[in-house]
Enzyme design. Structure first.
Site, PDB file in Angstrom:
ATOM      1  N   ASN A 211      -7.270  10.641  37.152  1.00 56.53           N
ATOM      2  CA  ASN A 211      -8.080  11.805  36.795  1.00 56.53           C
ATOM      3  C   ASN A 211      -8.974  11.499  35.599  1.00 56.53           C
ATOM      4  O   ASN A 211     -10.159  11.847  35.583  1.00 56.53           O
ATOM      5  CB  ASN A 211      -7.190  13.012  36.507  1.00 56.53           C
ATOM      6  CG  ASN A 211      -6.509  13.543  37.757  1.00 56.53           C
ATOM      7  OD1 ASN A 211      -6.992  13.336  38.868  1.00 56.53           O
ATOM      8  ND2 ASN A 211      -5.384  14.207  37.588  1.00 56.53           N
ATOM      9  N   HIS A 262       1.191  12.578  38.102  1.00 60.60           N
ATOM     10  CA  HIS A 262       1.858  13.873  38.239  1.00 60.60           C
ATOM     11  C   HIS A 262       3.289  13.813  37.712  1.00 60.60           C
ATOM     12  O   HIS A 262       4.215  14.366  38.312  1.00 60.60           O
ATOM     13  CB  HIS A 262       1.837  14.367  39.686  1.00 60.60           C
ATOM     14  CG  HIS A 262       0.465  14.710  40.179  1.00 60.60           C
ATOM     15  ND1 HIS A 262       0.185  15.066  41.469  1.00 60.60           N
ATOM     16  CD2 HIS A 262      -0.741  14.745  39.534  1.00 60.60           C
ATOM     17  CE1 HIS A 262      -1.104  15.306  41.601  1.00 60.60           C
ATOM     18  NE2 HIS A 262      -1.679  15.115  40.426  1.00 60.60           N
ATOM     19  N   TYR A 271      -3.602   7.520  43.707  1.00 60.11           N
ATOM     20  CA  TYR A 271      -4.230   7.740  42.401  1.00 60.11           C
ATOM     21  C   TYR A 271      -4.462   6.414  41.672  1.00 60.11           C
ATOM     22  O   TYR A 271      -5.457   6.251  40.969  1.00 60.11           O
ATOM     23  CB  TYR A 271      -3.363   8.656  41.544  1.00 60.11           C
ATOM     24  CG  TYR A 271      -3.390  10.110  41.975  1.00 60.11           C
ATOM     25  CD1 TYR A 271      -4.475  10.925  41.674  1.00 60.11           C
ATOM     26  CD2 TYR A 271      -2.333  10.665  42.684  1.00 60.11           C
ATOM     27  CE1 TYR A 271      -4.492  12.254  42.069  1.00 60.11           C
ATOM     28  CE2 TYR A 271      -2.344  11.994  43.085  1.00 60.11           C
ATOM     29  CZ  TYR A 271      -3.425  12.782  42.775  1.00 60.11           C
ATOM     30  OH  TYR A 271      -3.457  14.092  43.177  1.00 60.11           O
TER      31      TYR A 271
END
Length: 767
Positions: A211, A262, A271
């Site tokens: 992210n 996460h 990811y």
């Protein structure tokens, strides 16, 4: 305005926008002169060349036509409709929860790519650029601007998805865009993606991993497009911070190569790949610029430590792709392609010690995987780099890597041999067994409960419609009861209440993995271990107990054989599946073999707003080998060997090749050719032909004797012991070499394991 605002949201939004506008204007006025405008343009062009290529090459005419075809389809279907509102009839923009605004910007990116790619009929066409300008104006007005309320829709679309697609679109179309409109379209990013390190929609959340890398890419591109030095530096610094290893718990890369996102999920292949792709592109984009990212040796080490063990001939193993396994448009070859693309990008800056190893390795992947060729998936510019590597006679075709890799910080173990690989997916109170978000991965109940993944020469096994068609109650390697399960709910975050999961490897050639199974919503309990040898995997289970009135099974294998049932052979205590493996039952059990055609739909396992699968039924053939423990078993056991790519003769003759020393609630252990491997669930002793092996606490140990020398590795997967005392079958004369915390003590071996987080201690002893 398309999305209605509450009065409070409007006031807060207006204040935020006003402040950001002043900040942005001041930054743009104050920093533009500090860096030569040419530097911004050079970095932007470098990025465009990575996406679209620098010039037309007739050798890639088919690839160029594919880019052109996608762009023309976007144009052909475009219908400006202010009443709905929508740019395309199938993507109405009124409700942000549909994710259609995110899809719309992705289509704009495809259009921009066609415009920027040399050799397409759209290349540099002013009429196409004019249409794109109108479309971006429309989307700014109706879909994405600084005044809107996201109304509970997915934060990712607002802060990463659209910013990435929008900045790519603007970079690709840059030479055909009015610069005043460019700043207008990018203005929402001041609200939704101003800082790579912070989440606007959830104040207090610090961005990590993929992210943060994705946001850094968007922030850097906005800085280049608007000539804002401050933004590019902010993005560069955020990426530099990402390269630091973590000791956990939580997100990030760990020293053993584990990657968590996460908080509790292994996500190297999803990811993690997104992270690697973004960082590689940023490094390449900013190379030799005023914002060059320095001190990046860590990223090259991460490729070797975190990614390479999970890539099998260009495929990313599903055991580290999390809920993405359920997404129809993102399969193992897609994640593998992005990994290869990132490595090819990094080769331009990689030190020789890495580049000399990577070039043959990647060439091997590209050469062996003809089932899903890289060229059909990768962007045009990456295909050109791959072809240059394939044509280079100085680079040999590298073999598959071999070794045993224990990722203690994410409960994964990978065992790789020259012709096959085997991965084990476990869970504990540290690592979640399954994640379900955004209505994805609805039937992934048992994917972290000891599921095993066998990779062979059949490179389409895992990607050929497996996840919608496999029986989700019978995943290979698992022990389950047959209770009916409901779809996993959004936000499911299950961690079994046990610390026991992990393993140990010796010399990268032998190893073991073990976990304590605690059933989800069930009384089922079991202790499971896998012993990883050069030609086989030995699976032992013990203490299999349940009291819910349901049948309990262990799944030896559940193989997708595509559109037919291959030949199957059976004998006394063995099963052989042609082209896959042999399976030898080592305890006299009689397996149940099922051959069936199974039909499913991707929509059954993924109903996500932007990822949801289609409703087309797909059918595949399966051969399933099951050990039936009956209803409410009490301390049931199993023992079997998986013999990848073995012949019928090798399978039939395997009985007696391995000695099972113990399979109890205290210790599970095997012996073969001077090697002893044991899982001690608690203090105990196991008898070998040369004497007893004893420990005074829980551990996993592998030792191998060659004449008067013993090599050993020991770890505490439970992470509960302070130190361990090992008494070997032989008298220890001296310690030749040992890790810190390993020493001889009164005829035994003392091993400090406190603080090791399940990682191994090794030693070489004279006995």
């Amino acid at each position: 305005m398309t999305y209605p605002l509450s009065r409070r949201s409007a006031l807060l939004g207006a204040a935020a926008v006003a402040g950001l506008a002043l900040e942005g204007a001041a930054a743009e006025a104050g920093t533009e002169a500090a860096v030569d405008a040419a530097a911004f343009d050079t970095a932007r062009r470098q990025w465009v060349s990575l996406l679209a290529g620098a010039k037309y090459d007739p050798a890639y005419a088919d690839k160029t036509r594919a880019v052109e075809g996608s762009a023309k389809a976007v144009l052909r279907k475009m219908r400006f409709d202010r009443r709905r509102p929508s740019l395309w009839p199938d993507l109405p923009l009124r409700d942000p929860n549909t994710g259609n605004f995110n899809r719309s910007y992705n289509r704009m990116r495809a259009l921009a790519l066609g415009w920027a790619t040399p050799g397409t009929s759209l290349h540099g066409d002013p009429k196409v650029a004019e249409t794109a300008v109108k479309a971006l104006d429309f989307l700014y007005e109706h879909a994405y601007n600084e005044h809107l309320d996201r109304r509970g829709s997915n934060w990712y679309w607002w802060e990463i998805g659209v910013p990435r697609a929008l900045t790519d679109t603007c970079a690709l179309l840059y030479d055909g865009l009015p610069k005043d409109r460019l700043r207008r379209w990018l203005r929402p990013l001041r609200r939704w993606c101003p800082d790579p390190e912070r989440r606007i929609s959830h104040p207090g959340v610090v961005e990590t991993g993929a992210n943060r890398a994705g946001k850094a890419m968007a922030v850097a591109m906005r800085g280049l497009l608007t000539h804002d030095d401050r933004l590019v530096r902010r993005a560069r610094n955020a990426v530099a911070d990402l390269l630091r290893l973590t000791k956990g718990p939580g997100d990030g890369f760990y020293r053993d190569g584990s990657f968590i996102q996460h908080d509790i999920y292994p996500y190297t292949g999803s990811y993690g790949v997104d992270y690697l792709e973004s960082v590689a592109r940023l490094i390449a984009m900013l190379a030799r610029s005023p914002w060059e990212i320095r001190g990046i040796d860590a990223i090259y080490d991460l490729v070797d430590r975190s990614f390479v063990p999970f890539v099998f001939d260009g495929l990313m193993m599903d055991c580290v792709r999390g809920r993405q396994i359920s997404v129809q448009g993102h399969r193992d070859h897609h994640s593998g392609q992005k990994t290869i693309e990132a490595i090819l990008t990094l080769l331009d800056t990689a030190p020789d010690k890495h580049a000399k190893r990577w070039r043959p390795m990647v060439k091997g992947w590209l050469t062996r995987n003809q089932a899903v060729p890289y060229h059909t998936l990768a962007p045009l510019a990456s295909v050109a780099r791959a072809d240059a590597l394939l044509r280079d006679p100085s680079v040999p075709v590298g073999p598959r890597i071999t070794g045993t890799y224990v990722f203690a910080d994410m409960d994964r173990v990978v065992h790789r041999r020259p012709t096959w690989a085997y991965a084990i997916s476990m869970s504990s109170k540290r690592i979640g067994s399954v994640e379900a978000m955004n209505r994805e991965n609805l039937h992934g109940w048992y994917t972290g409960d000891g599921m095993t993944y066998l990779y062979t020469s059949d490179l389409t096994h895992w990607s050929d419609e497996l996840w919608p068609t496999i029986d989700p109650y019978r995943l290979p390697g698992t022990t389950v009861d047959r209770r009916k399960r409901a779809d996993l709910r959004h936000g499911t975050r299950r961690r079994p209440p046990t610390p026991w999961a992990g393993g140990v490897a010796l010399d990268g050639e032998y190893g073991l993995a073990a976990m304590k199974l605690i059933g989800d919503g069930s009384s089922l309990r079991a202790k499971k271990a896998w012993f990883l040898l050069d030609d086989a995997v030995i699976a032992l289970g013990t203490g299999i107990t349940a009291s819910d009135g349901r049948r309990v099974e262990t799944i030896v294998e559940n193989r997708n054989t595509h559109n037919a049932h291959p030949p199957l052979s059976r004998g006394d205590g063995w099963v052989h599946l042609d082209g896959v493996a042999g399976y030898a039952l080592l305890d006299g059990a009689e397996p149940k073999v099922l051959r069936e055609k199974r039909t499913g739909r991707w929509r059954d396992i993924d109903k996500g707003a932007t990822t949801g699968g289609d409703t087309t039924p797909v059918t595949r053939h399966y051969t399933t080998i099951v050990l039936d423990h009956g209803v409410d078993p009490r301390k049931a056991r199993y023992a079997y060997a998986v013999l990848p790519e073995a012949s019928v003769h090798q399978t039939a003759a395997y009985q007696g090749r391995v000695q099972i020393l113990a399979n109890s609630g205290t210790v599970q252990a095997i012996y073969r050719d001077g090697m002893v491997a044991a899982v001690f669930w608690k203090a105990g002793t196991v008898e070998t032909d040369e004497g007893p092996l004893s420990v005074d606490g829980p551990c996993a140990v592998v030792l191998r004797r060659e004449q008067l020398q013993v090599r050993l590795a020991v770890a505490d997967p439970s992470r509960t012991a302070e130190d361990l005392k090992l008494t070997l079958p032989w008298r220890i004369k001296s310690v030749v070499k040992a890790d810190r915390g390993v020493r001889r003590s009164k005829g035994a071996l003392k091993v400090e394991v406190a603080g090791t987080r399940g990682h191994a201690r090794t030693a070489v002893l004279n006995v």
